[in-house]
Design a protein around this motif. Structure first.
Motif, mmCIF file in Angstrom:
data_model
loop_
_atom_site.group_PDB
_atom_site.id
_atom_site.type_symbol
_atom_site.label_atom_id
_atom_site.label_comp_id
_atom_site.label_asym_id
_atom_site.label_seq_id
_atom_site.Cartn_x
_atom_site.Cartn_y
_atom_site.Cartn_z
ATOM 1 N N LEU A 142 0.838 -1.192 0.000
ATOM 2 C CA LEU A 142 0.000 0.000 0.000
ATOM 3 C C LEU A 142 0.872 1.242 0.000
ATOM 4 O O LEU A 142 2.078 1.166 0.223
ATOM 5 N N VAL A 143 0.256 2.369 -0.269
ATOM 6 C CA VAL A 143 0.941 3.659 -0.228
ATOM 7 C C VAL A 143 0.402 4.427 0.969
ATOM 8 O O VAL A 143 -0.811 4.512 1.160
ATOM 9 N N VAL A 144 1.310 4.963 1.789
ATOM 10 C CA VAL A 144 0.937 5.766 2.954
ATOM 11 C C VAL A 144 1.538 7.157 2.772
ATOM 12 O O VAL A 144 2.717 7.293 2.475
ATOM 13 N N THR A 145 0.699 8.182 2.929
ATOM 14 C CA THR A 145 1.147 9.570 2.830
ATOM 15 C C THR A 145 0.931 10.256 4.172
ATOM 16 O O THR A 145 -0.152 10.157 4.750
ATOM 17 N N LEU A 146 1.974 10.936 4.665
ATOM 18 C CA LEU A 146 1.900 11.665 5.940
ATOM 19 C C LEU A 146 1.863 13.157 5.674
ATOM 20 O O LEU A 146 2.604 13.646 4.821
ATOM 21 N N PHE A 147 1.018 13.872 6.439
ATOM 22 C CA PHE A 147 0.965 15.321 6.323
ATOM 23 C C PHE A 147 0.320 15.915 7.556
ATOM 24 O O PHE A 147 -0.849 15.636 7.852
ATOM 25 N N GLU A 148 1.053 16.691 8.311
ATOM 26 C CA GLU A 148 0.567 17.446 9.468
ATOM 27 C C GLU A 148 -0.281 16.623 10.435
ATOM 28 O O GLU A 148 -1.445 16.926 10.698
ATOM 29 N N GLY A 149 0.296 15.547 10.982
ATOM 30 C CA GLY A 149 -0.400 14.750 11.985
ATOM 31 C C GLY A 149 -1.469 13.829 11.447
ATOM 32 O O GLY A 149 -2.267 13.284 12.203
ATOM 33 N N LYS A 150 -1.484 13.646 10.128
ATOM 34 C CA LYS A 150 -2.447 12.745 9.498
ATOM 35 C C LYS A 150 -1.710 11.804 8.557
ATOM 36 O O LYS A 150 -0.709 12.169 7.958
ATOM 37 N N ALA A 151 -2.237 10.603 8.438
ATOM 38 C CA ALA A 151 -1.708 9.623 7.490
ATOM 39 C C ALA A 151 -2.877 9.103 6.670
ATOM 40 O O ALA A 151 -3.948 8.818 7.207
ATOM 41 N N THR A 152 -2.680 8.993 5.368
ATOM 42 C CA THR A 152 -3.692 8.442 4.482
ATOM 43 C C THR A 152 -3.104 7.240 3.766
ATOM 44 O O THR A 152 -1.976 7.302 3.275
ATOM 45 N N ALA A 153 -3.859 6.169 3.735
ATOM 46 C CA ALA A 153 -3.422 4.958 3.056
ATOM 47 C C ALA A 153 -4.528 4.477 2.133
ATOM 48 O O ALA A 153 -5.710 4.580 2.456
ATOM 49 N N THR A 154 -4.131 3.978 0.983
ATOM 50 C CA THR A 154 -5.078 3.371 0.050
ATOM 51 C C THR A 154 -4.614 1.951 -0.232
ATOM 52 O O THR A 154 -3.424 1.689 -0.320
ATOM 53 N N LEU A 155 -5.585 1.054 -0.376
ATOM 54 C CA LEU A 155 -5.255 -0.353 -0.516
ATOM 55 C C LEU A 155 -6.349 -1.073 -1.289
ATOM 56 O O LEU A 155 -7.528 -0.855 -1.034
ATOM 57 N N LYS A 156 -5.945 -1.920 -2.232
ATOM 58 C CA LYS A 156 -6.877 -2.823 -2.920
ATOM 59 C C LYS A 156 -6.710 -4.191 -2.287
ATOM 60 O O LYS A 156 -5.590 -4.662 -2.117
ATOM 61 N N VAL A 157 -7.818 -4.822 -1.921
ATOM 62 C CA VAL A 157 -7.771 -6.123 -1.272
ATOM 63 C C VAL A 157 -8.520 -7.131 -2.141
ATOM 64 O O VAL A 157 -9.663 -6.888 -2.535
ATOM 65 N N ASP A 158 -7.872 -8.262 -2.426
ATOM 66 C CA ASP A 158 -8.521 -9.364 -3.131
ATOM 67 C C ASP A 158 -9.155 -10.260 -2.071
ATOM 68 O O ASP A 158 -8.473 -11.011 -1.374
ATOM 69 N N ARG A 159 -10.459 -10.180 -1.938
ATOM 70 C CA ARG A 159 -11.179 -10.884 -0.872
ATOM 71 C C ARG A 159 -11.055 -12.398 -0.976
ATOM 72 O O ARG A 159 -11.118 -13.101 0.039
ATOM 73 N N THR A 160 -10.850 -12.916 -2.199
ATOM 74 C CA THR A 160 -10.784 -14.375 -2.367
ATOM 75 C C THR A 160 -9.551 -14.975 -1.693
ATOM 76 O O THR A 160 -9.539 -16.156 -1.360
ATOM 77 N N LYS A 161 -8.512 -14.167 -1.464
ATOM 78 C CA LYS A 161 -7.324 -14.659 -0.758
ATOM 79 C C LYS A 161 -7.615 -14.916 0.710
ATOM 80 O O LYS A 161 -6.832 -15.557 1.404
ATOM 81 N N TYR A 162 -8.749 -14.397 1.192
ATOM 82 C CA TYR A 162 -9.150 -14.553 2.588
ATOM 83 C C TYR A 162 -10.383 -15.441 2.706
ATOM 84 O O TYR A 162 -11.162 -15.315 3.646
ATOM 85 N N ASP A 163 -10.557 -16.321 1.730
ATOM 86 C CA ASP A 163 -11.661 -17.282 1.702
ATOM 87 C C ASP A 163 -13.034 -16.605 1.709
ATOM 88 O O ASP A 163 -13.978 -17.069 2.340
ATOM 89 N N ILE A 164 -13.129 -15.484 0.973
ATOM 90 C CA ILE A 164 -14.414 -14.808 0.793
ATOM 91 C C ILE A 164 -14.748 -14.920 -0.695
ATOM 92 O O ILE A 164 -14.345 -14.099 -1.503
ATOM 93 N N LYS A 165 -15.464 -15.993 -1.034
ATOM 94 C CA LYS A 165 -15.684 -16.322 -2.446
ATOM 95 C C LYS A 165 -17.118 -16.095 -2.913
ATOM 96 O O LYS A 165 -17.421 -16.262 -4.092
ATOM 97 N N TYR A 166 -17.995 -15.702 -2.007
ATOM 98 C CA TYR A 166 -19.399 -15.537 -2.348
ATOM 99 C C TYR A 166 -19.551 -14.603 -3.560
ATOM 100 O O TYR A 166 -19.023 -13.493 -3.577
ATOM 101 N N GLY A 167 -20.277 -15.056 -4.582
ATOM 102 C CA GLY A 167 -20.571 -14.240 -5.755
ATOM 103 C C GLY A 167 -19.372 -13.927 -6.634
ATOM 104 O O GLY A 167 -19.455 -13.069 -7.515
#
Length: 192
Positions: A142-167
């Motif tokens: 993931l990418v984490v950006t810090l600025f003035e006491g805040k951190a923002t992170a964005t992340l794509k998660v493939d749910r099937t890797k966590y045994d979430i296969k519904y639909g």
């Protein structure tokens, strides 16, 4: 006398070098879970749904102003849908908390632990970490950006890797417009 002066000079140089290379002590900065926000967005053939999840705890490890580590735990029972109202909202929240998806009754938390942090520029970092969902741990980037006491992170998660296969069209045929895409997005805004 020259020998003594040389010894003193060498002692000062090596003494300075030893103190100059000692590492700066890292500091854990606790995340303010009340002011921080985790949003999710999942996609299906006919559109998308979005919502929030509350942080239970978390911290960033800083070396001066540089990010070096971190760990976060989310309370899966707080998973909510924000783009629906009434019965539709309740139905989807119930389904997402069920065993078809996150099984929140037996998997109360999910966790992200940073394993390595590499600076991209002055404020942004590429972070490798271990993400645990439903008791299954997989590596993520993931990418984490810090600025003035805040951190923002964005992340794509493939749910099937966590045994979430519904639909999932990757596991089931002939779903048509009932297909739910495997990846969902997380956006994390942390206040520390």
């Amino acid at each position: 006398m020259k020998k003594r002066a040389l010894s003193l000079a060498l002692a000062m140089i090596f003494g300075y070098a030893a103190t100059a290379t000692e590492p700066v002590e890292s500091e854990k900065k606790q995340v303010n879970v009340e002011k921080s926000k985790v949003t999710w967005k999942g996609y299906k053939v006919t559109g998308s749904h979005e919502g929030t999840i509350n942080l239970k705890s978390g911290y960033l490890v800083m070396d001066g102003k540089k990010l070096t580590g971190g760990e976060f735990v989310v309370d899966m029972s707080t998973l909510t849908v924000t783009d629906l109202e009434g019965d539709s909202k309740g139905k989807l929240e119930g389904h997402l908390k069920s065993g078809d998806f996150f099984g929140t009754e037996s998997n109360e938390t999910s966790k992200l632990v940073f394993t390595s942090v590499r600076p991209m520029n002055k404020n942004s970092y590429t972070v490798n970490g271990d993400l645990t969902i439903k008791g299954i741990t997989k590596p993520v980037t993931l990418v984490v950006t810090l600025f003035e006491g805040k951190a923002t992170a964005t992340l794509k998660v493939d749910r099937t890797k966590y045994d979430i296969k519904y639909g999932s069209g990757s596991f089931f045929d002939d779903l048509g417009d009932k297909t739910i895409y495997d990846e969902f997005d997380l956006v994390v805004d942390l206040v520390y």
